[in-house]
Design a protein around this motif. Structure first.
Motif, PDB file in Angstrom:
ATOM      1  N   ALA A 152       0.839  -1.205   0.000  1.00 40.72           N
ATOM      2  CA  ALA A 152       0.000   0.000   0.000  1.00 40.72           C
ATOM      3  C   ALA A 152       0.874   1.255   0.000  1.00 40.72           C
ATOM      4  N   ALA A 153       1.951   1.225   0.754  1.00 38.09           N
ATOM      5  CA  ALA A 153       2.876   2.371   0.787  1.00 38.09           C
ATOM      6  C   ALA A 153       3.533   2.566  -0.573  1.00 38.09           C
ATOM      7  N   GLU A 155       2.372   1.712  -3.452  1.00 45.16           N
ATOM      8  CA  GLU A 155       1.362   2.201  -4.398  1.00 45.16           C
ATOM      9  C   GLU A 155       1.204   3.716  -4.282  1.00 45.16           C
ATOM     10  N   ARG A 156       1.235   4.229  -3.070  1.00 41.95           N
ATOM     11  CA  ARG A 156       1.118   5.679  -2.871  1.00 41.95           C
ATOM     12  C   ARG A 156       2.312   6.406  -3.526  1.00 41.95           C
ATOM     13  N   VAL A 157       3.491   5.823  -3.384  1.00 33.53           N
ATOM     14  CA  VAL A 157       4.696   6.429  -3.968  1.00 33.53           C
ATOM     15  C   VAL A 157       4.608   6.394  -5.491  1.00 33.53           C
ATOM     16  N   LYS A 159       2.052   6.513  -7.281  1.00 33.25           N
ATOM     17  CA  LYS A 159       1.046   7.462  -7.748  1.00 33.25           C
ATOM     18  C   LYS A 159       1.529   8.904  -7.628  1.00 33.25           C
ATOM     19  N   GLU A 161       3.128  10.396  -4.693  1.00 31.96           N
ATOM     20  CA  GLU A 161       3.359  10.995  -3.376  1.00 31.96           C
ATOM     21  C   GLU A 161       4.849  10.992  -3.048  1.00 31.96           C
ATOM     22  N   VAL A 166       5.603   9.889   2.844  1.00 32.62           N
ATOM     23  CA  VAL A 166       4.957   8.609   3.152  1.00 32.62           C
ATOM     24  C   VAL A 166       5.727   7.887   4.255  1.00 32.62           C
ATOM     25  N   GLU A 169       5.051   9.295   7.640  1.00 30.29           N
ATOM     26  CA  GLU A 169       3.703   8.959   8.102  1.00 30.29           C
ATOM     27  C   GLU A 169       3.572   7.496   8.510  1.00 30.29           C
TER      28      GLU A 169
END
Length: 282
Positions: A152-153, A155-157, A159, A161, A166, A169
């Motif tokens: 999940a982390a 995937e955020r990167v 996209k 971020e 990240v 957080e």
């Protein structure tokens, strides 16, 4: 005649240069029962006490050394009056300490000749030439307990971020988490194998797939790569000088032993090794 005058002039210059230092050593700083304590005595006491006074402020150190010497002079005077130094055991200890001081002074004086600036620079240059460049990387990571959290982390990167945001957080690493996962520069052998293998395969700016180690799941971003910078000569000169002195002292002791005849009288002599028999002639 001219040569004699030059020699006299040179000797005079040497004496003139050393006279202030000698006069400073003989300068009295205290008296105890008529016994003078000099600046030279303070220096000897400072060398003897070593680390006990090394961290003291100069003024306090001076007071401690003077007080120590006062006690030493008083105690020695009282012991001499009680004829403590007249017995055979004291004579043995005195002879032992004299031998030890003589050896220490000899090793110190001779070893200083080996620790020259030229010798230190040569050892540094030879060592640097023999060293292979070591690769280092600068990386960040996000550490989480479960693989799903790592995915999940990641995937955020992917996209868009910011990796550091990240990491700050989500990362559970108490050391780097608050720093955006920043691990600084490190060599391969400083990290656990699974993490190191993944980090060193990345290219600059690349982010890894989740990597499992004994600490959990990592997502790694490689910030940069470099060859580990070598220390400068000035940075390591104190260690080089220390090494040269120790090696010179060891070499001196070995040389003394090789020249000496040492007999052990507390154990029987080893039997002589028989000469090998000559082979029979055909």
């Amino acid at each position: 005649m001219v040569s004699s005058r030059l020699a006299t002039l040179s000797l005079g210059l040497v004496l003139a240069a050393t006279a202030p230092a000698l006069a400073q050593q003989d300068k009295p700083v205290a008296k105890v029962d008529g016994i003078t304590i000099t600046e030279g005595d303070l220096k000897l006491a400072e060398d003897d006490l070593g680390e006990r006074t090394a961290q003291m402020p100069e003024e306090r150190k001076r007071e401690e050394l003077i007080n120590y010497l006062v006690d030493l002079k008083l105690g020695a005077k009282t012991a001499a009056a009680a004829k403590i130094g007249d017995g055979p055991e004291f004579a043995k200890r005195l002879a032992y300490n004299r031998d030890k001081l003589l050896l220490d002074e000899y090793l110190t004086t001779e070893a200083k000749k080996a620790a020259t600036p030229e010798a230190a620079k040569k050892l540094f240059d030879d060592t640097v030439k023999a060293m292979k460049p070591e690769e280092e990387v600068h990386a960040r990571h996000i550490l989480v307990p479960e693989e799903a959290e790592a995915k999940a982390a990641l995937e955020r990167v992917k996209k868009g971020e910011d990796f550091a945001k990240v990491a700050a957080e989500l990362s559970k690493d108490p050391g780097s988490g608050k720093e955006g996962g920043d691990l600084g520069w490190f060599a391969k052998d400083r990290m656990v194998p699974e993490f190191a293998e993944a980090a060193f395969k990345l290219e600059k700016g690349q982010v890894s797939e989740p990597v499992k180690s004994q600490f959990g799941w990592h997502v790694i971003k490689l910030e940069d790569k470099r060859s580990k910078p070598l220390p400068s000569f000035d940075e390591v000169k104190p260690q080089i000088d220390q090494y040269l002195v120790r090696k010179a002292q060891q070499d001196l002791i070995v040389a003394l032993r090789e020249k000496a005849k040492v007999e052990r009288l507390d154990k029987p002599a080893a039997p002589a090794t028989p000469a090998p028999a000559e082979p029979k002639k055909p």
